[in-house]
Scaffold this motif. Structure first.
Motif, mmCIF file in Angstrom:
data_model
loop_
_atom_site.group_PDB
_atom_site.id
_atom_site.type_symbol
_atom_site.label_atom_id
_atom_site.label_comp_id
_atom_site.label_asym_id
_atom_site.label_seq_id
_atom_site.Cartn_x
_atom_site.Cartn_y
_atom_site.Cartn_z
ATOM 1 N N SER A 1 23.865 1.686 -4.491
ATOM 2 C CA SER A 1 23.246 1.193 -3.263
ATOM 3 C C SER A 1 22.535 -0.143 -3.503
ATOM 4 N N ARG A 2 22.005 -0.699 -2.428
ATOM 5 C CA ARG A 2 21.352 -2.009 -2.503
ATOM 6 C C ARG A 2 19.914 -1.858 -2.961
ATOM 7 N N CYS A 3 19.505 -2.747 -3.848
ATOM 8 C CA CYS A 3 18.141 -2.751 -4.367
ATOM 9 C C CYS A 3 17.192 -3.305 -3.305
ATOM 10 N N SER A 4 16.086 -2.628 -3.077
ATOM 11 C CA SER A 4 15.128 -2.997 -2.036
ATOM 12 C C SER A 4 14.236 -4.160 -2.480
ATOM 13 N N ASP A 5 13.727 -4.889 -1.494
ATOM 14 C CA ASP A 5 12.731 -5.924 -1.789
ATOM 15 C C ASP A 5 11.452 -5.320 -2.349
ATOM 16 N N TRP A 6 11.259 -4.010 -2.150
ATOM 17 C CA TRP A 6 10.062 -3.341 -2.642
ATOM 18 C C TRP A 6 10.282 -2.711 -4.025
#
Length: 241
Positions: free
Chosen positions: A193-198
């Motif tokens: 999945s995509r890595c979050s900005d957080w």
């Protein structure tokens, strides 16, 4: 030149009871081995990948080092009850990920459509994936659609996924602490999945295709053994990379 030979001097891996993982990979197409690699070793390898990233080198260049080959040599010992004692690594199918904020791993896919299951349902080839940092939902962990929940398996498997809306609830997130290993069959639908900005750090992981010694070559003319006799010169490693 013989990286696997030195693995015992690096660190020991205590194999867990593999009865339940064997049942799970036969039924659901994957297994998870928690905290298999010592924390210090995982952190050391993650630091290596970060250094390569800072120098703008592809992370897969980490495979010039003995420790990456020893990692899979140790894992192969643990997987002996499933994959047999003579395991090999596909030289065209290993990779290292550095997935930072707003980046993602590979989209939903199947590694191969070839039949890599034995008559008892156990795999003769698997993808082996090891987390070098904590892989959580915010850092882009792996997701799978278990084999027994996949409407395209068996018999109607396609490389491009066809998933109905009511299949979405069967999708399973696989958070993995640093040092944990995931293994799945080559036809399992999966993705990063995509890595979050957080996210508080990038997701760093490494993977390779492992196969039984009696399985026919699939992706390359010759695979590489994972034993004390395995010879890998520096130049050979560069050629593979």
């Amino acid at each position: 030149d013989h990286p696997i030979r030195e693995r015992a001097a690096r660190y020991q891996v205590v194999a867990p009871d593999m009865d339940e993982p064997l049942r799970q990979i036969v039924r659901e197409g994957y297994l998870q081995l928690s905290s298999l690699i010592p924390a210090g070793e995982a952190a050391r390898l993650a630091a290596l990948v970060k250094k390569l990233h800072r120098q703008s080198l592809p992370p897969v260049f980490a495979f010039v080092y003995d420790e990456m080959w020893q990692l899979f040599g140790n894992l192969s010992e643990v997987l002996t009850p499933i994959m047999g004692a003579d395991q090999r690594i596909q030289p065209t199918e290993f990779w290292v990920w550095y997935v930072d904020r707003d980046q993602a791993g590979f989209p939903p896919h199947r590694d191969s459509l070839s039949n890599a299951l034995r008559s008892d349902g156990a795999p003769s080839m698997i993808s082996a994936w090891i987390a070098l940092t904590d892989a959580q939902p915010l850092t882009g962990c792996m997701y799978v659609l278990p084999r027994d929940r996949d409407p395209n398996l068996p018999g109607k498997v396609r490389r491009a996924p066809r998933i109905a809306l009511d299949d979405l609830q069967s999708i399973r997130a696989l958070p993995a602490a640093a040092g944990s290993a995931l293994c799945w069959t080559t036809d399992l639908l999966h993705w990063g999945s995509r890595c979050s900005d957080w996210a508080d750090q990038p997701r760093i992981s490494v993977s390779a295709y492992l196969q039984r010694g009696d399985h026919p070559e699939t992706f390359a003319s010759e695979s590489i053994g994972l034993n004390d006799q395995t010879q890998l010169s520096f130049d050979h490693r560069l050629q593979l990379i």
